[in-house]
Design an enzyme around this catalytic site. Structure first.
Site, PDB file in Angstrom:
ATOM      1  N   TYR A 138      -4.721  -3.356   9.578  1.00  0.00           N
ATOM      2  CA  TYR A 138      -5.351  -4.655   9.824  1.00  0.00           C
ATOM      3  C   TYR A 138      -5.860  -5.337   8.554  1.00  0.00           C
ATOM      4  O   TYR A 138      -6.864  -6.037   8.590  1.00  0.00           O
ATOM      5  CB  TYR A 138      -6.499  -4.536  10.842  1.00  0.00           C
ATOM      6  CG  TYR A 138      -6.284  -3.483  11.908  1.00  0.00           C
ATOM      7  CD1 TYR A 138      -5.264  -3.614  12.843  1.00  0.00           C
ATOM      8  CD2 TYR A 138      -7.090  -2.353  11.979  1.00  0.00           C
ATOM      9  CE1 TYR A 138      -5.047  -2.653  13.823  1.00  0.00           C
ATOM     10  CE2 TYR A 138      -6.884  -1.383  12.961  1.00  0.00           C
ATOM     11  CZ  TYR A 138      -5.869  -1.538  13.873  1.00  0.00           C
ATOM     12  OH  TYR A 138      -5.664  -0.572  14.832  1.00  0.00           O
ATOM     13  N   HIS A 139      -5.135  -5.187   7.434  1.00  0.00           N
ATOM     14  CA  HIS A 139      -5.604  -5.751   6.168  1.00  0.00           C
ATOM     15  C   HIS A 139      -4.589  -6.686   5.517  1.00  0.00           C
ATOM     16  O   HIS A 139      -4.289  -6.546   4.330  1.00  0.00           O
ATOM     17  CB  HIS A 139      -5.943  -4.627   5.186  1.00  0.00           C
ATOM     18  CG  HIS A 139      -7.044  -3.729   5.632  1.00  0.00           C
ATOM     19  ND1 HIS A 139      -7.213  -2.448   5.137  1.00  0.00           N
ATOM     20  CD2 HIS A 139      -8.041  -3.915   6.530  1.00  0.00           C
ATOM     21  CE1 HIS A 139      -8.263  -1.891   5.719  1.00  0.00           C
ATOM     22  NE2 HIS A 139      -8.782  -2.757   6.569  1.00  0.00           N
ATOM     23  N   PRO A 140      -4.016  -7.654   6.221  1.00  0.00           N
ATOM     24  CA  PRO A 140      -3.050  -8.547   5.576  1.00  0.00           C
ATOM     25  C   PRO A 140      -3.714  -9.465   4.561  1.00  0.00           C
ATOM     26  O   PRO A 140      -4.790 -10.011   4.811  1.00  0.00           O
ATOM     27  CB  PRO A 140      -2.471  -9.345   6.746  1.00  0.00           C
ATOM     28  CG  PRO A 140      -3.568  -9.353   7.773  1.00  0.00           C
ATOM     29  CD  PRO A 140      -4.234  -8.015   7.644  1.00  0.00           C
TER      30      PRO A 140
ATOM     31  N   ASP B  28       0.078  -5.546   3.201  1.00  0.00           N
ATOM     32  CA  ASP B  28      -0.777  -4.977   4.243  1.00  0.00           C
ATOM     33  C   ASP B  28      -0.842  -3.475   4.035  1.00  0.00           C
ATOM     34  O   ASP B  28       0.021  -2.879   3.380  1.00  0.00           O
ATOM     35  CB  ASP B  28      -0.201  -5.310   5.630  1.00  0.00           C
ATOM     36  CG  ASP B  28      -1.078  -4.824   6.777  1.00  0.00           C
ATOM     37  OD1 ASP B  28      -2.321  -4.860   6.618  1.00  0.00           O
ATOM     38  OD2 ASP B  28      -0.530  -4.416   7.819  1.00  0.00           O
ATOM     39  N   HIS B  29      -1.874  -2.861   4.565  1.00  0.00           N
ATOM     40  CA  HIS B  29      -2.004  -1.405   4.531  1.00  0.00           C
ATOM     41  C   HIS B  29      -1.336  -0.810   5.767  1.00  0.00           C
ATOM     42  O   HIS B  29      -1.741  -1.103   6.897  1.00  0.00           O
ATOM     43  CB  HIS B  29      -3.479  -1.006   4.495  1.00  0.00           C
ATOM     44  CG  HIS B  29      -4.132  -1.233   3.172  1.00  0.00           C
ATOM     45  ND1 HIS B  29      -5.470  -1.533   3.036  1.00  0.00           N
ATOM     46  CD2 HIS B  29      -3.628  -1.207   1.914  1.00  0.00           C
ATOM     47  CE1 HIS B  29      -5.758  -1.670   1.755  1.00  0.00           C
ATOM     48  NE2 HIS B  29      -4.656  -1.478   1.052  1.00  0.00           N
TER      49      HIS B  29
END
Length: 541
Positions: A467-469, A293-294
């Site tokens: 919010y980038h899993p 994730d980011h």
């Protein structure tokens, strides 16, 4: 849209990938598709007002996830909003259209086959995109999703972009193959309103008799005849129902829900499944592994007016409703850029993001005053996490442990700290230094600290997800991967995955655009398979 319980394809999840997939599968009218969505339709007003997206956090339209306590972030749990409605997270996100670097996809091609290279995916990006004023042949002009320039950016955004130039960085066009510099954000909007995958794919296809969309329908397991997927069990209105698939089942639930559903269906690591009394269909230990994730950490500084602090005033709502302009059209994150924590790096590893508002408390705390936010995002984390089952109850949330900043070498922490240092440098550039005050709203109480001390506080007490899993059902050409290069789940037949969970590694960009690309590519793979009369299959391990 038709009813019944027998379809050619059953698609689970109506988010960025699932909506694109269902719409493309039903274009020629020859194949019937059921699209299952756990949440409701996307009618709530705040869905369509760009600047109001954080008002959807912790609402009934949010899966409302939290991670386990993160030791490197002062033991905090981190809030993970995920869209639970038609459009999925494309109906709750910040609408940033950021493809990433060509090198990201060429790296995918090395591990998942040449059909995932940048050149191979370009036709799909063009099919997805309808970019306002486009003149770049690599970008789309007639695709499904409206991509616009911001209609009413705040003046502080232009000031920020002047400051990055003063700090030694370049301004570049967004979404090129090598977007090495800073840009004003392109947004998935149409005339100032959010334009989600539901808007781009499901609205135009809503009258197709061969597409059935069932909302409020949460999938609980994939049904099998031996090792062939034949349908999906789901809960609707408190009742258990089944839908049968003559050709294939496709999971599009995202990096949390897809591995959970695979494990509930008997596909996962044997020890994980046996722990919860789930019969093992396929021993696939990497299901739920490889989570990346980011992570974002930011600085919030007081400033003068013309920030989104004033967005809730009545004239702004009138301006938005009447003209599609004003503060409420803002996606909040109005500018961004790619930088290197070490100048010797070939490609950037940090994204700098800018918002003309105080984004406090993971977006759950109202802005207290006029302020700007500058954040650093770790683009290429070495740390990996897991999605595991809490129990065999399909309605219980999975356990999310991103293991942020846990890499043994400490590289992730060091690089994110360097990114925060770059944020401080940009704040000291003349353009911003003359328009901001000395007071940090966040991290609070750090005005007198040296920058290294302040950045440590920011990282440990306020860092949160962007919010980038991705990656929890990794695709690859190797036998250990969860899905193969055609997205087929290894060890079974008739089951594919098409969402961010298949990404073999996280991109230097945002995941919305490429998730839709994955949906479109999956549609081609499925239609080719159906046309040839073959079912998705891989050899049993």
């Amino acid at each position: 849209m038709s009813g019944g319980n027998d379809f050619d394809f059953v698609v689970v999840g109506a988010g960025a990938s699932g909506a694109a997939l269902a719409a493309r599968l039903t274009e020629d009218g020859t194949r019937s598709v059921l699209l299952l969505e756990a949440g409701p339709v996307d009618k709530k007003t705040e869905v369509h007002i760009p600047a109001a997206f954080s008002a959807l956090f912790r609402s009934e339209l949010d899966w409302n996830y939290d991670t386990t306590p993160q030791p490197q972030l002062s033991g905090r749990t981190i809030y993970w909003p995920r869209g639970r409605m038609l459009g999925g997270s494309s109906s709750i996100n910040a609408m940033m259209w950021v493809r990433g670097f060509a090198a990201d996809y060429d790296h995918w091609a090395q591990t998942a086959g040449p059909s995932w290279s940048y050149a191979a995916l370009l036709p799909y990006f063009r099919s997805v995109e309808r970019v306002e004023g486009n003149s770049d042949p690599d970008q789309g002009s007639g695709g499904a999703i409206s991509i616009e320039h911001q209609r009413s950016p705040r003046s502080h955004t232009a000031t920020f972009l002047r400051a990055v130039v003063q700090a030694g960085y370049s301004l570049v066009a967004p979404n090129t193959a090598l977007p090495d510099g800073f840009s004003q954000t392109m947004v998935s909007q149409k005339r100032g309103k959010r334009f989600s995958s539901a808007d781009g794919y499901l609205v135009p296809s809503k009258d197709r008799p061969n597409l059935t969309v069932r909302t409020g329908a949460q999938a609980t397991r994939v049904l099998f005849d031996g090792t062939r997927a034949i349908g999906v069990e789901y809960v609707l209105g408190g009742q258990t129902a089944r839908a049968m698939a003559h050709h294939e089942v496709v999971l599009c639930g995202g990096a949390v829900n897809t591995p959970q559903l695979l494990m509930l269906s008997g596909i996962g690591g044997t020890s994980q499944l046996e722990k919860h009394g789930i019969p093992v269909l396929v021993d696939s230990p990497e299901v739920g592994e490889n989570l990346r994730d980011h992570l974002l950490s930011g600085l919030i500084v007081e400033t003068s007016g013309d920030t989104l602090f004033s967005a809730k005033k009545a004239p702004e709502l009138v301006n938005f409703l009447a003209r599609g302009r004003g503060m409420l059209t803002s996606n909040v994150a109005e500018a961004y850029g790619f930088v290197r924590s070490d100048p010797a790096m070939e490609l950037p590893d940090i994204e700098i993001i800018f918002a003309p508002v105080a984004f406090i408390g993971e977006g759950l705390v109202p802005a207290p005053a006029h302020a700007i936010t500058i954040g650093a995002i770790l683009l290429t984390p070495q740390s990996t996490g897991t999605i595991t089952l809490a129990s065999a109850d399909p309605l219980e949330k999975a356990i999310i442990d991103p293991r942020y900043l846990s890499d043994a070498a400490g590289s992730d922490r060091a690089r994110l700290m360097a990114g925060l240092g770059i944020c401080e440098d940009i704040l000291q550039a003349p353009a911003l230094k003359t328009t901001t005050g000395p007071h940090f709203l966040a991290p609070e109480g750090t005005d007198a600290l040296e920058r290294a001390e302040r950045n440590t506080v920011a990282l440990e007490t306020a860092a949160h997800t962007l919010y980038h899993p991705v990656g929890t059902a990794r695709m690859g050409t190797d036998e250990a991967s969860v899905v193969d290069e055609e997205l087929r789940v290894r060890g079974v037949q008739g089951l594919r995955v098409a969402d961010a969970s298949v990404m073999p590694d996280i991109i230097r960009g945002h995941t919305q655009a490429v998730s839709m690309v994955i949906g479109e590519k999956a549609a081609d793979l499925l239609l080719q398979s159906a046309k040839s009369g073959s079912l998705a299959a891989t050899s049993l391990r």
